[in-house]
Design an enzyme around this catalytic site. Sequence first.
Site, PDB file in Angstrom:
ATOM      1  N   ARG A 136       0.817  -1.206   0.000  1.00  0.00           N
ATOM      2  CA  ARG A 136       0.000   0.000   0.000  1.00  0.00           C
ATOM      3  C   ARG A 136       0.860   1.269   0.000  1.00  0.00           C
ATOM      4  O   ARG A 136       0.345   2.370   0.202  1.00  0.00           O
ATOM      5  CB  ARG A 136      -0.931   0.017   1.217  1.00  0.00           C
ATOM      6  CG  ARG A 136      -2.112  -0.929   1.094  1.00  0.00           C
ATOM      7  CD  ARG A 136      -2.911  -1.082   2.395  1.00  0.00           C
ATOM      8  NE  ARG A 136      -3.114   0.151   3.110  1.00  0.00           N
ATOM      9  CZ  ARG A 136      -2.537   0.443   4.284  1.00  0.00           C
ATOM     10  NH1 ARG A 136      -1.716  -0.398   4.867  1.00  0.00           N
ATOM     11  NH2 ARG A 136      -2.794   1.583   4.887  1.00  0.00           N
ATOM     12  N   LYS A 137       2.150   1.141  -0.225  1.00  0.00           N
ATOM     13  CA  LYS A 137       3.045   2.296  -0.265  1.00  0.00           C
ATOM     14  C   LYS A 137       2.965   2.936  -1.647  1.00  0.00           C
ATOM     15  O   LYS A 137       3.908   2.908  -2.435  1.00  0.00           O
ATOM     16  CB  LYS A 137       4.467   1.864   0.073  1.00  0.00           C
ATOM     17  CG  LYS A 137       4.609   1.370   1.504  1.00  0.00           C
ATOM     18  CD  LYS A 137       6.003   0.848   1.794  1.00  0.00           C
ATOM     19  CE  LYS A 137       6.097   0.316   3.222  1.00  0.00           C
ATOM     20  NZ  LYS A 137       7.438  -0.251   3.503  1.00  0.00           N
ATOM     21  N   THR A 138       1.808   3.514  -1.907  1.00  0.00           N
ATOM     22  CA  THR A 138       1.533   4.122  -3.207  1.00  0.00           C
ATOM     23  C   THR A 138       1.440   5.639  -3.065  1.00  0.00           C
ATOM     24  O   THR A 138       1.250   6.165  -1.968  1.00  0.00           O
ATOM     25  CB  THR A 138       0.205   3.578  -3.772  1.00  0.00           C
ATOM     26  OG1 THR A 138      -0.837   3.762  -2.797  1.00  0.00           O
ATOM     27  CG2 THR A 138       0.304   2.105  -4.107  1.00  0.00           C
TER      28      THR A 138
END
Length: 285
Positions: A136-138
């Site tokens: 989820r490191k977007t």
Amino acid sequence: MISGVTMKINVDDYIINTLKEDITSEDVSTNAVMPENKQGKADLICKQDGIICGLDVFERTFKILDEASCFEANAKDGDFVHKGDLLGVIYGDIKVILSGERTALNYLQRMSGIATITREYAEELKGCKTVLLDTRKTTPNMRPFEKHAVKVGGGTNHRYNLSDGVLLKDNHIGAAGSITKAIEMARAYAPFVRKIEIETETLEQVQEALDAGADIIMLDNMDNDTMRKAVEIINGRAQTECSGNVTKQRLKEIAEIGVDFVSCGALTHSAPIMDISLKNLTPTE
């Protein structure tokens, strides 16, 4: 390719908000040199080798500004393209082409960069059972585009958001009081169809997670020797995911240890953009 229905339901709002960010009242530069509407075309040119991704988003950006816009593509998402390739031609109102250019290219360059680095990482795992996952490191407000790019590049999406699955990390464990308590509480709360994944950092935590009935045990920031021992302890009684400090150079070593999944935040948070330009704008009437 993102389907038309999915695009309109899930993606249009993102593109519209990005266009609003770039055009708050008017495009002063375009209106200054184009007082009248006129049809034209421009070439989409690749300026470096890589995996192209986001051509449908590129076209959709112009269609939101003017539905009559048309993009004739010479490539499709997932293709390996080369420096100098003509990727396609955008046709439409010159004002629309000028005003939408930066937004459309930002999406295309970002998505292609992610697809390219993902392909490089996926190649390291070719022939292995270990599955490459994103995280989820977007970039804020870019998740649907970046997650799609990972798939185009040959990776697999981890959970899309916090509503998509149970992943108990160190702070969840701290809030619950222990690994065992966190798993018990999640099992009681989450629907029975949900798998429960929990993060571990030591072999003692791995054993506790296994005894508590975790479905997936994340081996976080472990060196190779510790990870190997963890996989031996688990012995197929839960699925395993390696996470933390995952580099392309480590992937083969991690796969040889026998983990089921390896998640890598670098696919999205550290991918460079791919150099692509819109050139040769000319009137067609």
